[in-house]
Write an enzyme that holds these catalytic residues in place. Structure first.
Site, PDB file in Angstrom:
ATOM      1  N   LYS A  11       0.764  -1.272   0.067  1.00 43.23           N
ATOM      2  CA  LYS A  11       0.043   0.047  -0.170  1.00 43.23           C
ATOM      3  C   LYS A  11       0.770   1.228   0.118  1.00 43.23           C
ATOM      4  O   LYS A  11       1.973   1.134   0.294  1.00 43.23           O
ATOM      5  CB  LYS A  11      -0.958  -0.194   1.172  1.00 43.23           C
ATOM      6  CG  LYS A  11      -1.933  -1.030   1.257  1.00 43.23           C
ATOM      7  CD  LYS A  11      -2.861  -0.961   2.480  1.00 43.23           C
ATOM      8  CE  LYS A  11      -4.042  -2.126   2.364  1.00 43.23           C
ATOM      9  NZ  LYS A  11      -4.752  -1.932   3.640  1.00 43.23           N
ATOM     10  N   TYR A  51     -12.360  -2.334  -3.251  1.00 34.72           N
ATOM     11  CA  TYR A  51     -13.144  -2.229  -1.815  1.00 34.72           C
ATOM     12  C   TYR A  51     -14.357  -2.239  -1.776  1.00 34.72           C
ATOM     13  O   TYR A  51     -15.012  -1.901  -0.722  1.00 34.72           O
ATOM     14  CB  TYR A  51     -12.338  -1.290  -1.084  1.00 34.72           C
ATOM     15  CG  TYR A  51     -10.882  -1.357  -0.775  1.00 34.72           C
ATOM     16  CD1 TYR A  51     -10.611  -2.415   0.158  1.00 34.72           C
ATOM     17  CD2 TYR A  51      -9.937  -0.830  -1.216  1.00 34.72           C
ATOM     18  CE1 TYR A  51      -9.301  -2.943   0.441  1.00 34.72           C
ATOM     19  CE2 TYR A  51      -8.525  -1.042  -0.633  1.00 34.72           C
ATOM     20  CZ  TYR A  51      -8.414  -2.206  -0.033  1.00 34.72           C
ATOM     21  OH  TYR A  51      -6.885  -2.374   0.409  1.00 34.72           O
ATOM     22  N   ASN A 114      -2.010   0.161   6.895  1.00 36.53           N
ATOM     23  CA  ASN A 114      -1.508  -1.062   7.353  1.00 36.53           C
ATOM     24  C   ASN A 114      -0.676  -1.694   6.399  1.00 36.53           C
ATOM     25  O   ASN A 114      -0.634  -2.897   6.431  1.00 36.53           O
ATOM     26  CB  ASN A 114      -2.553  -1.783   7.904  1.00 36.53           C
ATOM     27  CG  ASN A 114      -3.711  -2.122   6.942  1.00 36.53           C
ATOM     28  OD1 ASN A 114      -3.588  -1.995   5.959  1.00 36.53           O
ATOM     29  ND2 ASN A 114      -4.640  -3.096   7.545  1.00 36.53           N
ATOM     30  N   HIS A 117      -2.147  -5.391   1.462  1.00 32.09           N
ATOM     31  CA  HIS A 117      -3.567  -6.051   1.314  1.00 32.09           C
ATOM     32  C   HIS A 117      -3.309  -7.384   0.929  1.00 32.09           C
ATOM     33  O   HIS A 117      -2.292  -7.640   0.224  1.00 32.09           O
ATOM     34  CB  HIS A 117      -4.528  -5.492   0.289  1.00 32.09           C
ATOM     35  CG  HIS A 117      -5.508  -6.395   0.043  1.00 32.09           C
ATOM     36  ND1 HIS A 117      -6.828  -6.423   0.293  1.00 32.09           N
ATOM     37  CD2 HIS A 117      -5.505  -7.310  -1.155  1.00 32.09           C
ATOM     38  CE1 HIS A 117      -7.476  -7.425  -0.033  1.00 32.09           C
ATOM     39  NE2 HIS A 117      -6.598  -7.764  -1.311  1.00 32.09           N
ATOM     40  N   GLU A 128      -9.417 -11.013  -7.562  1.00 36.77           N
ATOM     41  CA  GLU A 128      -8.542  -9.809  -7.240  1.00 36.77           C
ATOM     42  C   GLU A 128      -7.329  -9.924  -8.345  1.00 36.77           C
ATOM     43  O   GLU A 128      -6.854  -8.843  -9.021  1.00 36.77           O
ATOM     44  CB  GLU A 128      -8.293  -9.808  -6.000  1.00 36.77           C
ATOM     45  CG  GLU A 128      -9.246  -9.485  -5.196  1.00 36.77           C
ATOM     46  CD  GLU A 128      -8.859  -9.279  -3.786  1.00 36.77           C
ATOM     47  OE1 GLU A 128      -9.661  -9.014  -2.739  1.00 36.77           O
ATOM     48  OE2 GLU A 128      -7.697  -9.713  -3.375  1.00 36.77           O
TER      49      GLU A 128
HETATM   50  P1  ADP Z   1      -7.977  -6.710   6.043  1.00 36.93           P
HETATM   51  O1  ADP Z   1      -6.969  -5.770   4.979  1.00 36.93           O
HETATM   52  O2  ADP Z   1      -7.061  -7.085   7.093  1.00 36.93           O
HETATM   53  O3  ADP Z   1      -8.522  -7.917   5.165  1.00 36.93           O
HETATM   54  P2  ADP Z   1     -10.541  -5.442   6.045  1.00 36.93           P
HETATM   55  O4  ADP Z   1     -10.839  -6.211   4.849  1.00 36.93           O
HETATM   56  O5  ADP Z   1     -11.322  -5.829   7.233  1.00 36.93           O
HETATM   57  O6  ADP Z   1      -8.827  -5.851   6.688  1.00 36.93           O
HETATM   58  O7  ADP Z   1     -10.440  -3.853   5.621  1.00 36.93           O
HETATM   59  C1  ADP Z   1      -9.801  -3.172   4.446  1.00 36.93           C
HETATM   60  C2  ADP Z   1      -9.026  -2.323   4.818  1.00 36.93           C
HETATM   61  O8  ADP Z   1      -9.856  -1.255   5.355  1.00 36.93           O
HETATM   62  C3  ADP Z   1      -7.870  -2.587   5.982  1.00 36.93           C
HETATM   63  O9  ADP Z   1      -6.705  -3.259   5.540  1.00 36.93           O
HETATM   64  C4  ADP Z   1      -7.461  -1.103   6.245  1.00 36.93           C
HETATM   65  O10 ADP Z   1      -6.658  -0.342   5.433  1.00 36.93           O
HETATM   66  C5  ADP Z   1      -8.939  -0.384   6.292  1.00 36.93           C
HETATM   67  N1  ADP Z   1      -9.476  -0.418   7.278  1.00 36.93           N
HETATM   68  C6  ADP Z   1     -10.212  -1.465   8.228  1.00 36.93           C
HETATM   69  N2  ADP Z   1     -10.888  -1.139   9.262  1.00 36.93           N
HETATM   70  C7  ADP Z   1     -10.523   0.147   9.329  1.00 36.93           C
HETATM   71  C8  ADP Z   1     -10.787   1.021  10.489  1.00 36.93           C
HETATM   72  N3  ADP Z   1     -11.573   0.726  11.461  1.00 36.93           N
HETATM   73  N4  ADP Z   1     -10.336   2.161  10.262  1.00 36.93           N
HETATM   74  C9  ADP Z   1      -9.782   2.691   9.185  1.00 36.93           C
HETATM   75  N5  ADP Z   1      -9.458   1.970   8.228  1.00 36.93           N
HETATM   76  C10 ADP Z   1      -9.977   0.559   8.329  1.00 36.93           C
HETATM   77 MG    MG Z   2     -10.014  -7.704   3.724  1.00 32.89          MG
END
Ligand code: ADP
Ligand code: MG
Length: 140
Positions: A11, A51, A114, A117, A128
């Site tokens: 990212k 997303y 974070n 992905h 994807e």
């Molecule tokens: P992952 O990436 O671990 O699969 P999710 O699919 O739940 O997590 O969420 C997609 C992305 O959305 C996350 O990687 C993060 O960048 C963002 N995200 C998820 N939850 C939050 C939150 N509570 N606040 C801000 N950004 C979030």
């Molecule tokens: Mg996810």
């Protein structure tokens, strides 16, 4: 266990800090093989489609703007049980909960920024991967 594939994005928070190589080292040290990779700038339409599952969540707008603000590196990873293995290597969504040695523990700035992905199921991995790569781009 059969060899399979997953889809990964390094990212903008990580590309901005010049961490592509360090993230890739963690991936490769974990036994996953990078079988396709390119650096791209996501369009707003691409990020929204990617997303879409989160479109009703409060962080959706912020997520789309973060993902389109700067370049990302999209990748196909291959290995045994690749989807589950890469989720382990990434660590928990919130870096505060991520295990030692995971990419998010090592590099993530926050739950939103974070660093990586990874697909959450083999079905989504296939969808994807097809959004960014054709079969000829992937050399296993
Ligand atoms: P992952 O990436 O671990 O699969 P999710 O699919 O739940 O997590 O969420 C997609 C992305 O959305 C996350 O990687 C993060 O960048 C963002 N995200 C998820 N939850 C939050 C939150 N509570 N606040 C801000 N950004 C979030
Ligand atoms: Mg996810």
């Amino acid at each position: 266990m059969a060899v399979s594939r997953t889809f990964s994005i390094i990212k903008p928070d990580a590309t901005r800090r010049n961490l592509t190589g360090k993230v890739n080292a963690v991936i490769e040290d974990a036994g996953l093989r990078i079988v396709a990779q390119k650096r791209v700038r996501l369009s707003e339409a691409q990020a929204k489609t990617f997303y879409e599952v989160h479109k009703d969540r409060p962080f959706y707008g912020e997520l789309v703007s973060q993902m389109t603000a700067e370049p990302v590196v999209v990748q196909v990873l291959e290995g045994e049980n690749a989807v589950v293995r890469y989720r382990e290597v990434m660590g928990s969504t919130n870096p505060k909960d991520a295990a030692e040695g995971t990419i998010r523990k090592l590099f993530a700035l926050s739950i939103g920024e974070n660093s990586v992905h990874g697909s959450d199921s083999p079905e989504n991995a296939t969808i994807e991967i097809a959004q960014f790569f054709s079969d000829g781009d992937i050399v296993g």
